[in-house]
Design a protein around this motif. Structure first.
Motif, PDB file in Angstrom:
ATOM      1  N   THR A 257       0.816  -1.227   0.000  1.00 52.00           N
ATOM      2  CA  THR A 257       0.000   0.000   0.000  1.00 52.00           C
ATOM      3  C   THR A 257       0.844   1.270   0.000  1.00 52.00           C
ATOM      4  N   GLY A 258       2.153   1.125   0.216  1.00 56.59           N
ATOM      5  CA  GLY A 258       3.008   2.315   0.289  1.00 56.59           C
ATOM      6  C   GLY A 258       3.012   3.096  -1.011  1.00 56.59           C
ATOM      7  N   GLU A 259       3.269   4.409  -0.915  1.00 58.39           N
ATOM      8  CA  GLU A 259       3.337   5.241  -2.120  1.00 58.39           C
ATOM      9  C   GLU A 259       4.582   4.860  -2.926  1.00 58.39           C
ATOM     10  N   THR A 260       4.520   5.127  -4.238  1.00 59.50           N
ATOM     11  CA  THR A 260       5.639   4.719  -5.091  1.00 59.50           C
ATOM     12  C   THR A 260       6.853   5.633  -4.931  1.00 59.50           C
ATOM     13  N   GLN A 261       6.631   6.933  -4.631  1.00 62.87           N
ATOM     14  CA  GLN A 261       7.763   7.866  -4.615  1.00 62.87           C
ATOM     15  C   GLN A 261       8.851   7.489  -3.602  1.00 62.87           C
ATOM     16  N   PRO A 262       8.493   7.152  -2.332  1.00 62.80           N
ATOM     17  CA  PRO A 262       9.558   6.746  -1.399  1.00 62.80           C
ATOM     18  C   PRO A 262      10.343   5.529  -1.882  1.00 62.80           C
ATOM     19  N   LEU A 263       9.652   4.568  -2.515  1.00 63.37           N
ATOM     20  CA  LEU A 263      10.339   3.383  -3.042  1.00 63.37           C
ATOM     21  C   LEU A 263      11.292   3.781  -4.172  1.00 63.37           C
ATOM     22  N   VAL A 264      10.826   4.665  -5.057  1.00 61.97           N
ATOM     23  CA  VAL A 264      11.661   5.139  -6.164  1.00 61.97           C
ATOM     24  C   VAL A 264      12.921   5.809  -5.616  1.00 61.97           C
ATOM     25  N   GLU A 265      12.739   6.669  -4.604  1.00 61.57           N
ATOM     26  CA  GLU A 265      13.889   7.383  -4.032  1.00 61.57           C
ATOM     27  C   GLU A 265      14.858   6.419  -3.357  1.00 61.57           C
ATOM     28  N   GLN A 266      14.303   5.424  -2.676  1.00 61.54           N
ATOM     29  CA  GLN A 266      15.168   4.443  -2.006  1.00 61.54           C
ATOM     30  C   GLN A 266      15.971   3.634  -3.028  1.00 61.54           C
ATOM     31  N   LEU A 267      15.304   3.216  -4.099  1.00 57.45           N
ATOM     32  CA  LEU A 267      15.995   2.457  -5.148  1.00 57.45           C
ATOM     33  C   LEU A 267      17.067   3.313  -5.832  1.00 57.45           C
ATOM     34  N   MET A 268      16.742   4.585  -6.077  1.00 59.39           N
ATOM     35  CA  MET A 268      17.726   5.477  -6.710  1.00 59.39           C
ATOM     36  C   MET A 268      18.924   5.695  -5.784  1.00 59.39           C
ATOM     37  N   MET A 269      18.659   5.766  -4.487  1.00 64.45           N
ATOM     38  CA  MET A 269      19.749   5.928  -3.514  1.00 64.45           C
ATOM     39  C   MET A 269      20.683   4.714  -3.576  1.00 64.45           C
ATOM     40  N   VAL A 270      20.109   3.510  -3.619  1.00 68.29           N
ATOM     41  CA  VAL A 270      20.918   2.278  -3.712  1.00 68.29           C
ATOM     42  C   VAL A 270      21.703   2.271  -5.023  1.00 68.29           C
ATOM     43  N   LYS A 271      21.048   2.670  -6.103  1.00 68.35           N
ATOM     44  CA  LYS A 271      21.709   2.695  -7.419  1.00 68.35           C
ATOM     45  C   LYS A 271      22.917   3.644  -7.396  1.00 68.35           C
ATOM     46  N   ARG A 272      22.716   4.826  -6.796  1.00 64.34           N
ATOM     47  CA  ARG A 272      23.814   5.805  -6.727  1.00 64.34           C
ATOM     48  C   ARG A 272      24.933   5.325  -5.827  1.00 64.34           C
ATOM     49  N   MET A 273      24.563   4.789  -4.645  1.00 62.78           N
ATOM     50  CA  MET A 273      25.574   4.383  -3.665  1.00 62.78           C
ATOM     51  C   MET A 273      26.430   3.241  -4.197  1.00 62.78           C
ATOM     52  N   GLN A 274      25.791   2.335  -4.953  1.00 65.17           N
ATOM     53  CA  GLN A 274      26.533   1.163  -5.443  1.00 65.17           C
ATOM     54  C   GLN A 274      26.957   1.311  -6.905  1.00 65.17           C
ATOM     55  N   HIS A 275      26.682   2.485  -7.497  1.00 63.06           N
ATOM     56  CA  HIS A 275      27.084   2.771  -8.887  1.00 63.06           C
ATOM     57  C   HIS A 275      26.654   1.649  -9.831  1.00 63.06           C
ATOM     58  N   ILE A 276      25.340   1.340  -9.799  1.00 62.72           N
ATOM     59  CA  ILE A 276      24.832   0.213 -10.599  1.00 62.72           C
ATOM     60  C   ILE A 276      24.411   0.728 -11.980  1.00 62.72           C
ATOM     61  N   PRO A 277      24.872   0.097 -13.059  1.00 65.11           N
ATOM     62  CA  PRO A 277      24.410   0.497 -14.399  1.00 65.11           C
ATOM     63  C   PRO A 277      22.899   0.279 -14.531  1.00 65.11           C
ATOM     64  N   THR A 278      22.215   1.165 -15.243  1.00 63.24           N
ATOM     65  CA  THR A 278      20.740   1.112 -15.327  1.00 63.24           C
ATOM     66  C   THR A 278      20.196  -0.224 -15.826  1.00 63.24           C
ATOM     67  N   LYS A 312       2.258  -2.167  -9.852  1.00 60.21           N
ATOM     68  CA  LYS A 312       3.032  -1.140  -9.138  1.00 60.21           C
ATOM     69  C   LYS A 312       4.416  -0.918  -9.743  1.00 60.21           C
ATOM     70  N   ILE A 313       5.132  -2.004 -10.054  1.00 56.53           N
ATOM     71  CA  ILE A 313       6.515  -1.856 -10.544  1.00 56.53           C
ATOM     72  C   ILE A 313       6.577  -1.092 -11.872  1.00 56.53           C
ATOM     73  N   PRO A 314       5.676  -1.340 -12.846  1.00 61.36           N
ATOM     74  CA  PRO A 314       5.711  -0.478 -14.042  1.00 61.36           C
ATOM     75  C   PRO A 314       5.563   1.006 -13.708  1.00 61.36           C
ATOM     76  N   GLN A 315       4.722   1.333 -12.693  1.00 61.72           N
ATOM     77  CA  GLN A 315       4.588   2.736 -12.263  1.00 61.72           C
ATOM     78  C   GLN A 315       5.883   3.254 -11.643  1.00 61.72           C
ATOM     79  N   VAL A 316       6.563   2.375 -10.888  1.00 64.64           N
ATOM     80  CA  VAL A 316       7.859   2.743 -10.285  1.00 64.64           C
ATOM     81  C   VAL A 316       8.866   3.047 -11.393  1.00 64.64           C
ATOM     82  N   LEU A 317       8.876   2.216 -12.442  1.00 61.10           N
ATOM     83  CA  LEU A 317       9.814   2.432 -13.546  1.00 61.10           C
ATOM     84  C   LEU A 317       9.505   3.722 -14.305  1.00 61.10           C
ATOM     85  N   VAL A 318       8.227   4.060 -14.414  1.00 62.19           N
ATOM     86  CA  VAL A 318       7.848   5.328 -15.064  1.00 62.19           C
ATOM     87  C   VAL A 318       8.466   6.501 -14.296  1.00 62.19           C
ATOM     88  N   LYS A 319       8.443   6.412 -12.965  1.00 64.73           N
ATOM     89  CA  LYS A 319       9.052   7.489 -12.155  1.00 64.73           C
ATOM     90  C   LYS A 319      10.574   7.447 -12.227  1.00 64.73           C
TER      91      LYS A 319
END
Length: 999
Positions: A257-278, A312-319
């Motif tokens: 039920t959680g909003e997508t924006q916090p999940l998007v931000e958390q995933l982007m934080m992990v991507k940046r911290m670990q320098h993961i290719p898209t 939900k995940i397609p919406q997360v990817l859109v963001k």
């Protein structure tokens, strides 16, 4: 002394042909005390005299060179003097100036005050502008020479200019100083950009490829200066990223039920911290979704995962696409991710087998619909997967042909949710029977769970719940029956029956939503009118939930005694409840007191078991809500009874849990009983476990409580924690079951116990690859309650390890480097998200008092905190910078104080004190593993951040720490200094310039 006398002294030296060292000796005799040579503008005066004629004066130039070599004049004053010369037609003069620059342009330094270092930055910017103008003038002359047929003259000078430009810009230190100067003087940088464009236009017409290539290289270096901190290499040596996997699993399992924006931000934080290719990042998200689908428990759990994956995940990817540099790039990355995914045939086959359909096909269609894939890519990927499925005969068996696959049902349920919400908005009094028909369809089979899962995944569940609360409230007003249309005017009994059913179905649905998705979904939106609705009141005060203990003697269970008596009489005497007379919400509120009266009568022999059966049949005969309310109170009551007093209460629960086998029940009775049984099973789970009692609830054909009672009996929870972590570490990823066990242990042991024991496990690891894997897994486990874990880790565990010399050995490499990385990741994640809302799973966790952070870390700098009192090594003066502004600067002054960050926030206080501790360790005379740990911590901060600006945790680091850090060999690089200082502040730029200029 005046400048004119300086000029006379230079002229006298020239007339008498003094050698350079004689000139220097005599100059010191002429000007023995007072102002420095820079204040007297010696460099400018020498250049002015040297450049009077068509060619430079070699003797006076030799004086300038001697002054530079003997450090009589600063580099900044020489650069400033050179940049004032603008007659580029005098070739020999220009060449002489270029030769002077050649002496020091790649080894600039300044060991003076911070203002002098900023002066060097500005002078270098002016010199760069001068060099570009000089290069443009030479290129222009070369172009004119080519047209006139005399190219050689201009070519030599252009080559010299480009050589000096390249030499100046190839130094990272110089580019760092220019980066600071750009922030100091934005207008000068604009002039440089214009100059660069003009130079590009001129050079485009030249035929010499070597000169053009050299000029392009210099242009690239100049353009890279503003963004020199944002260049990060991406990890190409890894293909699996357990942190992304676990974050997605955690969200899909516990926070649909959680909003997508916090999940998007958390995933982007992990991507940046670990320098993961898209592409690998998106692939890991899909892998986690498929694993979640495969291991999800049958029933609601499977539907939740299906909704999460396909809606939900397609919406997360859109963001996530918005964070990407370009739409085209992101669609290509998503396409690459799917190409990789199609190679994981066993994973996709297993998911297809579980869902009884081609999951990839559904997913590709959804991504195409959301604009994440082009039509051509979608068709190509579909064809590849179709060809792969031909080789998997088990996927084409006919035995499941009649079962509709969940992904298709979920995707169809999503528009249905929107239609139901519109139906619920209509006036309920106009067509109650039509509305009842809609609700009846929702109850059949697994329709309700499908619709709820689709609503939860698309963020519509709160709105859904609000509509049912309004409907439930509407049915509590009996006066409305008269306005339920003319069709009911002569059929009051039928109107009452519809009202009872609408009340019952809405009540059961809301209970089911609260138990499946959390009560905050229902209570989150406060009622604007100020009216308190019946269901909200009942749920907050009377409904048993995990972690909520109810008092059976609470006033909410003791309403109006006269109404209780009449309810007891009604239940005991009537063969059937008269619907027209009933106010169902009042009955629900009074039932608890009525049950107490009935229990007392039964225990005292006033009522026989047959009477109890008749009463319980009456309670559950018409509306199932009464049975739910009765059991809610009985559960609270049983908790308070001794072992020998519980039998009759448990027997009554047993009676209420079974369905009534009668023909005289209201519409949709069987469907309502299924939901009621599920609700009662959830309510009774805790108390049945505590009393070692079993109650057979009617089978609903699915596992209603998939992750219940996971901990093994009679085992210490510390053993369970270490065992489950060892298994997860060995596997290399966290599965859904493990997430639930960790969550239960976090509830039971508390945040400090949980975090401390897991950190101990990390520090036991001695193999590098194990420690790095452990960090990725621990970070994802800590996401269960990142804010609280970070406060404990940074505020208690790390200071304890850093200040106790007996524990320093545990901070050695590799566990020390791993802990430093983990601490930085937790700090960054918590700091970036702590201004946002806590997720629903974190809101419902019981908060423990870790310690009052205000008293642990006092605000007043004069009053040492407990943490700082532990330090004995910082008694000597901290490193004090030498400018007037630096001298007045407190040793704890940091950018956060200049940005007026709220220091009453616990996380801000913990970060500020951790950086004070780091500063103290760096300034200490004692070195050891703790000093090395601090270095690793700072390196990871730099590695994870693009700039130590306002939003960064490094703003809490005292400015004085910078000069201590550059003494550490691994940190003594210009890029590191730029990254750890807040360059948005003038003081931050001064500190950075001073540290870089001294390197």
């Amino acid at each position: 002394m005046k400048v004119v006398n300086l000029k006379q002294a230079i002229l006298q030296a020239w007339k008498e042909r003094w050698s350079d060292y004689q000139w220097a000796i005599n100059m010191k005799k002429f000007f023995p005390k007072g102002a420095t040579w820079d204040i007297l503008n010696l460099a400018e005066a020498l250049l002015e005299q040297a450049m009077i004629g068509p060619s430079p004066n070699p003797l006076i130039l030799s004086y300038l060179k001697y002054a530079i070599s003997s450090q009589m004049v600063s580099y900044s004053s020489v650069l400033t003097a050179i940049s004032k010369f603008d007659d580029f037609s005098r070739d020999l003069c220009v060449q002489a100036l270029l030769d002077i620059m050649d002496m020091f342009c790649d080894r600039l330094s300044c060991h003076g005050k911070a203002e002098e270092c900023i002066g060097l930055c500005r002078a270098l910017l002016s010199a760069l502008h001068w060099l570009l103008r000089c290069t443009a003038a030479s290129a222009e002359r070369l172009r004119e020479g080519l047209e006139a047929g005399t190219p050689a003259a201009g070519e030599k000078q252009l080559a010299m200019c480009l050589q000096r430009l390249e030499k100046t810009l190839s130094s990272t230190k110089n580019r760092a100083l220019l980066h600071i100067a750009k922030l100091e003087e934005a207008s000068s940088w604009t002039a440089i950009e214009h100059c660069l464009l003009k130079l590009g236009e001129i050079l485009a017409s030249l035929s010499n490829p070597q000169l053009r290539s050299q000029a392009e290289q210099c242009g690239t270096l100049i353009r890279s200066i503003p963004s020199m901190l944002s260049v990060h290499s991406e990890q190409l040596h890894k293909t699996g990223f357990p942190t992304v996997h676990a974050v997605v699993l955690l969200e899909g399992t516990m926070n649909l039920t959680g909003e997508t924006q916090p999940l998007v931000e958390q995933l982007m934080m992990v991507k940046r911290m670990q320098h993961i290719p898209t592409p690998l990042f998106v692939l890991e998200i899909w892998k986690a979704c498929f694993v979640g689908l495969i291991e999800s428990p049958e029933g609601t759990g499977e539907l939740k995962w299906t909704a999460f994956t396909f809606l939900k995940i397609p919406q997360v990817l859109v963001k996530l696409k918005k964070y990407s540099h370009g739409d085209k790039d992101f669609t290509e990355d998503v396409n690459s991710a799917f190409e990789f995914l199609l190679k994981l045939t066993p994973l996709l086959d297993k998911a297809d087998q579980r869902c009884n359909c081609d999951c990839t096909n559904f997913l590709l269609q959804e991504c195409s619909k959301q604009g994440l894939l082009s039509e051509a890519s979608t068709n190509n990927l579909m064809a590849k997967r179709k060809a792969d499925r031909e080789h998997a005969p088990q996927l084409k068996s006919d035995e499941n042909a009649n079962i509709q696959p969940n992904p298709g049902l979920i995707l169809r349920a999503e528009p249905t949710v929107t239609n139901i919400l519109k139906t619920m908005d209509a006036d309920h009094s106009k067509s109650p029977e039509g509305l009842l028909g809609v609700l009846g369809h929702m109850l059949s089979g697994k329709s309700l769970d499908l619709l709820l899962a689709a609503a939860a995944a698309t963020g519509k569940l709160k709105s859904f719940a609000r509509k049912f609360i309004n409907l439930n409230e509407f049915t509590t007003h009996r006066s409305e029956e008269s306005s339920w249309g003319s069709a009911f005017s002569s059929f009051t009994a039928k109107a009452a029956s519809v009202r009872a059913l609408l009340f019952d179905i809405s009540f059961l649905m809301l209970c089911h939503v609260a138990q499946t998705y959390g009560s905050e979904v229902i209570l989150s939106e406060s009622n604007t009118g100020g009216e308190v609705f019946f269901f909200e009141t009942w749920m907050q005060t009377c409904m048993p939930e995990e972690g909520k203990i109810l008092n059976p003697d609470h006033p909410c269970f003791r309403p109006d005694s006269t109404k209780v008596e009449s309810l007891v009489a009604l239940l005991n005497n009537s063969s059937e409840i008269k619907l027209v007379q009933m106010k169902w919400h009042e009955a629900c509120l009074n039932i608890s007191a009525a049950i107490l009266e009935i229990l007392n009568a039964w225990e005292n022999g006033v009522l026989a078991f047959e009477s109890i059966q008749k009463i319980t049949d009456n309670i559950k005969g018409k509306v199932c809500s009464l049975a739910v309310c009765a059991v809610a109170w009985l559960v609270a009551h049983v908790r308070m009874l001794g072992l020998d007093e519980r039998e009759k209460s448990l027997q009554m629960i047993r009676q209420l849990a079974g369905p009534l086998y009668s023909e005289n029940t209201l519409q949709f009775y069987n469907e309502r009983v299924v939901i009621m049984s599920s609700i009662l099973e959830h309510m009774c789970a805790d108390v049945l476990q505590q009393t070692a009692t079993q109650i057979k609830f009617p089978s609903t054909g699915m596992d209603t409580m998939p992750y219940w009672n996971l901990l093994p009996p009679k085992r210490p929870i510390k053993e369970v924690l270490t065992d489950i972590f060892a298994k997860v570490l060995e596997k290399g990823w966290v599965d859904s079951r493990s997430i639930h066990i960790f969550d239960t242990l976090l509830h039971m042991g508390g945040v400090y116990w949980f975090c401390n024991n897991l950190i101990k496990e990390l520090l036991k690891e001695t193999r590098k690859e194990h420690t790095l894997r452990a960090v990725e897994l621990l970070y994802s486990i800590f996401c269960l309650d990142m804010q609280q874990v970070t406060l404990v880790l940074l505020g208690h565990i790390l200071p304890g390890l850093l200040t106790d010399s007996s524990k320093w050995h545990s901070l050695m490499d590799p566990p020390g480097t791993a802990l430093a990385k983990l601490a930085v990741w937790c700090a960054l994640s918590s700091y970036s998200s702590h201004k946002g809302q806590a997720s629903s799973r974190q809101k419902k966790r019981q908060r423990e008092d870790i310690e009052d952070y205000i008293s642990l870390f006092p605000l007043d700098d004069m009053q040492p905190s407990k943490l700082m009192r532990l330090l004995s090594s910082n008694e000597e003066d901290a490193n004090i910078l030498s400018s007037p502004t630096d001298r007045s600067m407190s040793s704890s002054l940091s950018a956060s104080q200049l940005h007026t960050v709220n220091m009453r926030d616990p996380l801000n206080r913990v970060l500020a004190n951790l950086f004070l501790l780091i500063s103290s360790i760096l300034g200490s005379r004692t070195a050891g593993p703790h000093t090395q740990f601090v270095q690793w911590f700072m390196e990871d901060c730099v590695g994870c951040l693009e700039q130590g600006g306002r939003g960064s945790i490094l703003q809490f680091m005292p400015f004085t720490t910078v000069s201590e850090l550059v003494k550490v060999s691994a940190m003594s690089s210009p890029k590191v200094v730029l990254a750890i200082t807040d360059l948005s502040l003038p003081l931050g730029r001064q500190v950075a310039a001073k540290a870089i200029a001294a390197l």
